[in-house]
Design a protein around this motif. Structure first.
Motif, PDB file in Angstrom:
ATOM      1  N   GLU A  54     -19.493  22.747  41.606  1.00 48.50           N
ATOM      2  CA  GLU A  54     -20.066  23.297  42.791  1.00 48.50           C
ATOM      3  C   GLU A  54     -20.911  24.548  42.407  1.00 48.50           C
ATOM      4  N   PRO A  55     -22.293  24.575  42.992  1.00 50.80           N
ATOM      5  CA  PRO A  55     -23.021  25.689  42.613  1.00 50.80           C
ATOM      6  C   PRO A  55     -22.546  27.249  43.176  1.00 50.80           C
ATOM      7  N   PRO A  56     -22.743  28.205  42.387  1.00 59.58           N
ATOM      8  CA  PRO A  56     -22.119  29.515  42.360  1.00 59.58           C
ATOM      9  C   PRO A  56     -22.386  30.079  43.980  1.00 59.58           C
ATOM     10  N   THR A  57     -23.350  29.350  44.513  1.00 59.63           N
ATOM     11  CA  THR A  57     -23.615  29.911  45.974  1.00 59.63           C
ATOM     12  C   THR A  57     -22.440  29.292  46.849  1.00 59.63           C
ATOM     13  N   VAL A  58     -21.748  28.273  46.554  1.00 61.92           N
ATOM     14  CA  VAL A  58     -20.354  27.939  47.179  1.00 61.92           C
ATOM     15  C   VAL A  58     -19.000  28.815  46.806  1.00 61.92           C
ATOM     16  N   THR A  59     -18.617  29.587  47.649  1.00 60.82           N
ATOM     17  CA  THR A  59     -17.715  30.480  47.334  1.00 60.82           C
ATOM     18  C   THR A  59     -16.472  29.916  47.492  1.00 60.82           C
ATOM     19  N   LEU A  60     -15.235  30.389  47.011  1.00 58.86           N
ATOM     20  CA  LEU A  60     -13.832  30.127  47.265  1.00 58.86           C
ATOM     21  C   LEU A  60     -13.719  30.058  48.408  1.00 58.86           C
ATOM     22  N   ASP A  61     -14.183  31.032  49.227  1.00 61.12           N
ATOM     23  CA  ASP A  61     -13.867  31.096  50.815  1.00 61.12           C
ATOM     24  C   ASP A  61     -14.325  29.723  51.449  1.00 61.12           C
ATOM     25  N   ASP A  62     -15.671  29.289  51.123  1.00 62.44           N
ATOM     26  CA  ASP A  62     -16.420  28.053  51.491  1.00 62.44           C
ATOM     27  C   ASP A  62     -15.318  26.847  51.057  1.00 62.44           C
ATOM     28  N   LEU A  63     -14.843  26.838  50.013  1.00 59.70           N
ATOM     29  CA  LEU A  63     -14.006  25.795  49.688  1.00 59.70           C
ATOM     30  C   LEU A  63     -12.549  25.645  50.160  1.00 59.70           C
ATOM     31  N   PHE A  64     -12.036  26.999  50.516  1.00 59.54           N
ATOM     32  CA  PHE A  64     -10.755  26.881  51.214  1.00 59.54           C
ATOM     33  C   PHE A  64     -11.104  26.429  52.680  1.00 59.54           C
ATOM     34  N   ASP A  65     -12.297  26.653  53.289  1.00 62.38           N
ATOM     35  CA  ASP A  65     -12.716  26.181  54.338  1.00 62.38           C
ATOM     36  C   ASP A  65     -12.798  24.654  54.648  1.00 62.38           C
ATOM     37  N   ARG A  66     -13.476  24.120  53.413  1.00 64.90           N
ATOM     38  CA  ARG A  66     -13.461  22.799  53.474  1.00 64.90           C
ATOM     39  C   ARG A  66     -12.043  22.092  53.144  1.00 64.90           C
ATOM     40  N   LEU A  67     -11.349  22.916  52.362  1.00 66.24           N
ATOM     41  CA  LEU A  67      -9.873  22.165  52.221  1.00 66.24           C
ATOM     42  C   LEU A  67      -9.159  22.135  53.400  1.00 66.24           C
ATOM     43  N   LYS A  68      -9.258  23.313  54.387  1.00 71.11           N
ATOM     44  CA  LYS A  68      -8.414  23.068  55.662  1.00 71.11           C
ATOM     45  C   LYS A  68      -8.762  21.850  56.424  1.00 71.11           C
ATOM     46  N   LYS A  69     -10.406  21.592  56.389  1.00 76.20           N
ATOM     47  CA  LYS A  69     -10.794  20.727  57.201  1.00 76.20           C
ATOM     48  C   LYS A  69     -10.745  19.179  56.843  1.00 76.20           C
ATOM     49  N   ALA A  70     -10.339  19.226  55.406  1.00 78.02           N
ATOM     50  CA  ALA A  70     -10.302  17.788  54.782  1.00 78.02           C
ATOM     51  C   ALA A  70      -9.338  16.730  55.692  1.00 78.02           C
TER      52      ALA A  70
END
Length: 215
Positions: A54-70
């Motif tokens: 993922e590009p650096p503009t996608v933060t770990l916070d963004d990724l954890f949000d995606r993980l919860k919503k998967a």
């Protein structure tokens, strides 16, 4: 102090790998760190560290949000791989190379060598989350629950959302017979990574034992 044949990473490695890395501004080990015979350091190709995609503009916070919503395990696994790739990326070429070699040693079942490499990693970069996490796992594999627990706690101090370390924490507590603490840790894992395999099963079994009996 007499050094074992597995004592690792510093003077010997400094003469090669670390010397070049230092010239590029990387960290070096303290001079009193046990020296390492260079021929004991694995040179295999046991998997380079995975690169974040993922590009650096996608933060770990963004990724954890995606993980919860998967909604599907496959989608969650993809996001998990990205998170874990970021955790593995230390920001130091030297430490990354030592981690590759530690993982090579683990794959080769040379656990003493892997431990020395991981000791070197946490010495070089004490704020590197995955150094502590991998060493915690190795301590656990050697039945050293006390040291495993200490390294898990350090991992979680640096990254409270480390669901792998939380899963390890739950496992250690379960082995110690502290089922209420294990249950709490498993629930924290589930809150972070709802699709993580086996967690709901562990929670269901422990909840029956901990909460379904007369206390």
């Amino acid at each position: 102090m007499r050094l074992s044949s597995h004592s690792l990473i510093a003077a010997g490695l400094s003469a090669g790998l670390l010397l070049g890395a230092a010239a590029a501004g990387a960290q070096t080990l303290p001079p009193d760190h046990p020296p390492v015979p260079q021929d004991r350091v694995p040179q295999g190709d046991a998997a380079d560290l995975p690169e974040p995609r993922e590009p650096p503009t996608v933060t770990l916070d963004d990724l954890f949000d995606r993980l919860k919503k998967a909604k599907r395990p496959e989608a969650a696994a993809s996001v998990s791989r990205e998170i874990e790739a970021r955790w593995l990326a230390s920001g130091s070429d030297t430490v990354d190379l030592l981690m590759i070699r530690a993982l090579t040693a683990i794959k080769a079942k040379d656990m003493a060598l892997a431990m020395d490499l991981l000791d070197a990693i946490v010495t070089l970069k004490p704020d590197y989350v995955e150094g502590w996490n991998k060493r915690a796992t190795l301590h656990y594999s050697r039945k050293d629950l006390g040291r495993s627990l200490a390294d898990i706690e350090m991992t979680l101090r640096l990254e409270p959302r480390h669901y792998g370390a939380l899963y390890g924490l739950a496992t250690v507590f379960k082995d110690l017979g502290q089922k209420d603490k294990a249950l709490d840790a498993y629930r924290k894992v589930l809150a972070l990574n709802p699709q993580m395999p086996n967690v709901e099963k562990e929670i269901k079994e422990l909840a029956t034992e901990v909460e379904g009996r007369d206390l």
